[in-house]
Design a protein around this motif. Structure first.
Motif, mmCIF file in Angstrom:
data_model
loop_
_atom_site.group_PDB
_atom_site.id
_atom_site.type_symbol
_atom_site.label_atom_id
_atom_site.label_comp_id
_atom_site.label_asym_id
_atom_site.label_seq_id
_atom_site.Cartn_x
_atom_site.Cartn_y
_atom_site.Cartn_z
ATOM 1 N N ARG A 177 0.893 -1.176 0.058
ATOM 2 C CA ARG A 177 -0.108 0.163 -0.084
ATOM 3 C C ARG A 177 0.829 1.106 0.017
ATOM 4 O O ARG A 177 0.567 2.282 -0.977
ATOM 5 C CB ARG A 177 -0.990 -0.053 1.110
ATOM 6 C CG ARG A 177 -1.984 1.059 1.099
ATOM 7 C CD ARG A 177 -2.764 1.124 2.561
ATOM 8 N NE ARG A 177 -3.813 2.095 2.343
ATOM 9 C CZ ARG A 177 -4.668 2.315 3.316
ATOM 10 N NH1 ARG A 177 -4.904 1.363 4.267
ATOM 11 N NH2 ARG A 177 -5.473 3.304 3.104
ATOM 12 N N GLN A 178 2.007 1.302 0.979
ATOM 13 C CA GLN A 178 2.740 2.575 0.727
ATOM 14 C C GLN A 178 3.847 2.779 -0.524
ATOM 15 O O GLN A 178 3.739 3.826 -0.730
ATOM 16 C CB GLN A 178 3.633 2.207 2.067
ATOM 17 C CG GLN A 178 2.973 2.385 3.388
ATOM 18 C CD GLN A 178 3.995 1.893 4.700
ATOM 19 O OE1 GLN A 178 5.272 1.700 4.189
ATOM 20 N NE2 GLN A 178 3.693 2.180 5.633
ATOM 21 N N TYR B 151 -1.215 6.233 -6.104
ATOM 22 C CA TYR B 151 -2.767 5.548 -5.922
ATOM 23 C C TYR B 151 -2.879 5.495 -4.304
ATOM 24 O O TYR B 151 -2.836 4.644 -3.525
ATOM 25 C CB TYR B 151 -2.183 4.128 -6.200
ATOM 26 C CG TYR B 151 -1.915 3.745 -7.596
ATOM 27 C CD1 TYR B 151 -2.891 3.698 -8.727
ATOM 28 C CD2 TYR B 151 -0.681 3.571 -8.080
ATOM 29 C CE1 TYR B 151 -2.500 3.665 -10.055
ATOM 30 C CE2 TYR B 151 -0.224 3.412 -9.580
ATOM 31 C CZ TYR B 151 -1.169 3.558 -10.117
ATOM 32 O OH TYR B 151 -0.861 3.248 -11.554
ATOM 33 N N LYS B 152 -3.733 6.390 -3.899
ATOM 34 C CA LYS B 152 -4.118 6.832 -2.763
ATOM 35 C C LYS B 152 -5.638 5.978 -2.502
ATOM 36 O O LYS B 152 -6.561 6.260 -3.340
ATOM 37 C CB LYS B 152 -4.380 8.413 -2.585
ATOM 38 C CG LYS B 152 -3.205 9.096 -2.466
ATOM 39 C CD LYS B 152 -2.240 9.234 -1.648
ATOM 40 C CE LYS B 152 -1.045 10.016 -1.836
ATOM 41 N NZ LYS B 152 0.177 9.784 -1.188
ATOM 42 N N GLU C 78 1.031 4.024 -2.805
ATOM 43 C CA GLU C 78 0.599 5.465 -2.528
ATOM 44 C C GLU C 78 1.687 6.621 -2.762
ATOM 45 O O GLU C 78 1.558 7.508 -3.242
ATOM 46 C CB GLU C 78 0.481 5.605 -1.002
ATOM 47 C CG GLU C 78 -1.049 5.161 -0.697
ATOM 48 C CD GLU C 78 -1.488 5.157 0.698
ATOM 49 O OE1 GLU C 78 -0.688 5.527 1.607
ATOM 50 O OE2 GLU C 78 -2.633 5.117 1.107
ATOM 51 N N GLU C 79 3.062 6.054 -2.916
ATOM 52 C CA GLU C 79 4.142 6.821 -3.259
ATOM 53 C C GLU C 79 3.994 7.053 -4.593
ATOM 54 O O GLU C 79 4.473 8.054 -5.066
ATOM 55 C CB GLU C 79 5.416 6.121 -2.897
ATOM 56 C CG GLU C 79 5.837 6.386 -1.388
ATOM 57 C CD GLU C 79 7.117 5.420 -0.990
ATOM 58 O OE1 GLU C 79 7.780 4.734 -2.009
ATOM 59 O OE2 GLU C 79 7.207 5.287 0.090
ATOM 60 N N SER D 97 -8.655 4.789 0.620
ATOM 61 C CA SER D 97 -8.776 4.960 1.946
ATOM 62 C C SER D 97 -8.978 3.380 2.671
ATOM 63 O O SER D 97 -8.476 2.459 1.929
ATOM 64 C CB SER D 97 -10.621 5.293 1.936
ATOM 65 O OG SER D 97 -11.316 4.125 1.372
#
Length: 75
Positions: A8-9, A16-17, A12-13, A19
């Motif tokens: 996930r991290q 791709y954000k 997100e970098e 919830s």
């Protein structure tokens, strides 16, 4: 359940954000997809990034289609 926070991290970098609820949904979807393919839990670390990228791609296509319909333009 394995810990997929590192995946996930990394995503997100790349922008791709998601919830917490969306991410949990993507993990479950990847789990079902792996099961249908006859793969075990270890396959999820390979499958999950693709599932999330495909999710964003579908959202983009849907957004563009919606904008075009609102504008009344032909594709």
């Amino acid at each position: 359940m394995q810990d997929y926070e590192q995946i996930r991290q990394e995503l997100e970098e790349k922008g791709y954000k998601l919830s917490d609820a969306e991410f949990a949904s993507m993990v479950e979807y990847a789990r079902r997809k792996a099961k249908v393919a006859g793969k075990d839990e270890s396959y999820l670390s390979l499958l999950l990034p693709d599932v999330i990228e495909e999710y964003y791609f579908r959202m983009f296509i849907n957004a563009v289609s919606s904008l075009r319909m609102m504008e009344g333009s032909n594709i």
